[in-house]
Design a protein around this motif. Structure first.
Motif, PDB file in Angstrom:
ATOM      1  N   ILE A  32       0.307 -11.988   3.180  1.00  0.00           N
ATOM      2  CA  ILE A  32      -0.377 -11.759   1.913  1.00  0.00           C
ATOM      3  C   ILE A  32      -0.412 -10.279   1.550  1.00  0.00           C
ATOM      4  N   LEU A  33      -0.797  -9.433   2.486  1.00  0.00           N
ATOM      5  CA  LEU A  33      -1.044  -8.017   2.183  1.00  0.00           C
ATOM      6  C   LEU A  33       0.066  -7.067   2.610  1.00  0.00           C
ATOM      7  N   ASN A  34       0.834  -7.437   3.617  1.00  0.00           N
ATOM      8  CA  ASN A  34       1.869  -6.578   4.182  1.00  0.00           C
ATOM      9  C   ASN A  34       1.324  -5.188   4.509  1.00  0.00           C
ATOM     10  N   PRO A  35       0.308  -5.105   5.381  1.00  0.00           N
ATOM     11  CA  PRO A  35      -0.328  -3.814   5.672  1.00  0.00           C
ATOM     12  C   PRO A  35       0.531  -2.930   6.567  1.00  0.00           C
ATOM     13  N   LYS A  36       0.247  -1.647   6.531  1.00  0.00           N
ATOM     14  CA  LYS A  36       0.913  -0.698   7.422  1.00  0.00           C
ATOM     15  C   LYS A  36       0.185  -0.636   8.767  1.00  0.00           C
ATOM     16  N   TYR A  37      -1.138  -0.823   8.739  1.00  0.00           N
ATOM     17  CA  TYR A  37      -1.963  -0.800   9.946  1.00  0.00           C
ATOM     18  C   TYR A  37      -2.910  -1.996   9.932  1.00  0.00           C
ATOM     19  N   ASN A  62      10.712  -5.907  10.740  1.00  0.00           N
ATOM     20  CA  ASN A  62      10.448  -5.037   9.585  1.00  0.00           C
ATOM     21  C   ASN A  62       9.110  -5.370   8.924  1.00  0.00           C
ATOM     22  N   MET A  63       8.479  -6.476   9.301  1.00  0.00           N
ATOM     23  CA  MET A  63       7.170  -6.852   8.748  1.00  0.00           C
ATOM     24  C   MET A  63       6.012  -6.356   9.585  1.00  0.00           C
ATOM     25  N   LEU A  64       6.263  -5.899  10.780  1.00  0.00           N
ATOM     26  CA  LEU A  64       5.181  -5.603  11.711  1.00  0.00           C
ATOM     27  C   LEU A  64       4.444  -4.315  11.346  1.00  0.00           C
ATOM     28  N   ALA A  65       3.129  -4.407  11.383  1.00  0.00           N
ATOM     29  CA  ALA A  65       2.272  -3.250  11.180  1.00  0.00           C
ATOM     30  C   ALA A  65       1.849  -2.728  12.543  1.00  0.00           C
ATOM     31  N   GLU A  66       1.326  -1.530  12.547  1.00  0.00           N
ATOM     32  CA  GLU A  66       0.819  -0.968  13.793  1.00  0.00           C
ATOM     33  C   GLU A  66      -0.568  -1.556  14.066  1.00  0.00           C
ATOM     34  N   ILE A  67      -0.773  -2.065  15.269  1.00  0.00           N
ATOM     35  CA  ILE A  67      -2.048  -2.646  15.667  1.00  0.00           C
ATOM     36  C   ILE A  67      -2.889  -1.545  16.313  1.00  0.00           C
ATOM     37  N   LEU A  68      -4.075  -1.307  15.767  1.00  0.00           N
ATOM     38  CA  LEU A  68      -4.957  -0.259  16.258  1.00  0.00           C
ATOM     39  C   LEU A  68      -6.243  -0.872  16.791  1.00  0.00           C
ATOM     40  N   HIS A  69      -6.878  -0.164  17.718  1.00  0.00           N
ATOM     41  CA  HIS A  69      -8.186  -0.584  18.225  1.00  0.00           C
ATOM     42  C   HIS A  69      -9.251   0.354  17.667  1.00  0.00           C
ATOM     43  N   SER A  70     -10.328  -0.222  17.182  1.00  0.00           N
ATOM     44  CA  SER A  70     -11.451   0.558  16.672  1.00  0.00           C
ATOM     45  C   SER A  70     -12.723   0.061  17.341  1.00  0.00           C
ATOM     46  N   PRO A  71     -13.373   0.914  18.114  1.00  0.00           N
ATOM     47  CA  PRO A  71     -14.601   0.474  18.773  1.00  0.00           C
ATOM     48  C   PRO A  71     -15.733   0.195  17.792  1.00  0.00           C
ATOM     49  N   ASP A  72     -15.726   0.849  16.624  1.00  0.00           N
ATOM     50  CA  ASP A  72     -16.774   0.645  15.621  1.00  0.00           C
ATOM     51  C   ASP A  72     -16.126   0.358  14.274  1.00  0.00           C
ATOM     52  N   ILE A  73     -15.694  -0.872  14.066  1.00  0.00           N
ATOM     53  CA  ILE A  73     -14.956  -1.254  12.870  1.00  0.00           C
ATOM     54  C   ILE A  73     -15.822  -1.124  11.613  1.00  0.00           C
ATOM     55  N   ARG A  74     -17.134  -1.336  11.743  1.00  0.00           N
ATOM     56  CA  ARG A  74     -18.031  -1.219  10.597  1.00  0.00           C
ATOM     57  C   ARG A  74     -18.083   0.223  10.093  1.00  0.00           C
ATOM     58  N   HIS A  75     -18.124   1.180  11.004  1.00  0.00           N
ATOM     59  CA  HIS A  75     -18.114   2.594  10.615  1.00  0.00           C
ATOM     60  C   HIS A  75     -16.812   2.933   9.886  1.00  0.00           C
ATOM     61  N   ASP A  76     -15.691   2.444  10.410  1.00  0.00           N
ATOM     62  CA  ASP A  76     -14.401   2.695   9.762  1.00  0.00           C
ATOM     63  C   ASP A  76     -14.361   2.096   8.358  1.00  0.00           C
ATOM     64  N   TYR A  77     -14.932   0.902   8.209  1.00  0.00           N
ATOM     65  CA  TYR A  77     -14.979   0.253   6.902  1.00  0.00           C
ATOM     66  C   TYR A  77     -15.763   1.113   5.908  1.00  0.00           C
ATOM     67  N   TYR A  78     -16.943   1.551   6.308  1.00  0.00           N
ATOM     68  CA  TYR A  78     -17.769   2.362   5.408  1.00  0.00           C
ATOM     69  C   TYR A  78     -17.118   3.703   5.086  1.00  0.00           C
TER      70      TYR A  78
END
Length: 81
Positions: A13-18, A45-61
């Motif tokens: 749907i989104l074809n994200p980079k990350y 060619n469709m694969l995005a980079e998979i990242l780990h975020s310990p505080d996903i809510r902080h990243d969202y804000y």
């Protein structure tokens, strides 16, 4: 693996980079298995980079604040006199 299937749907749907995964119950060690499962399921060619975020809510804000500031100050120009 359910997480890999959900990420495949997001790619379609989104074809994200990350893609950031995280949260209090998510283990960083799971990213390798998820990535391997995605490599087996999707074209490379469709694969995005998979990242780990310990505080996903902080990243969202932080991301929402960045996008909002960009919209608010989009037409503002600083001039040096």
């Amino acid at each position: 693996m359910l997480v890999s299937k959900i990420i495949c749907w997001i790619y379609g749907i989104l074809n994200p980079k990350y893609v950031a995964l995280g949260g209090p119950d998510f283990r960083k060690e799971c990213i390798g298995a998820i990535r391997d499962n995605l490599y087996a399921s999707l074209p490379h060619n469709m694969l995005a980079e998979i990242l780990h975020s310990p505080d996903i809510r902080h990243d969202y804000y932080e991301g929402m604040a960045f996008l909002t500031a960009g919209r608010i100050f989009d037409d503002v120009q600083f001039l040096k006199e």
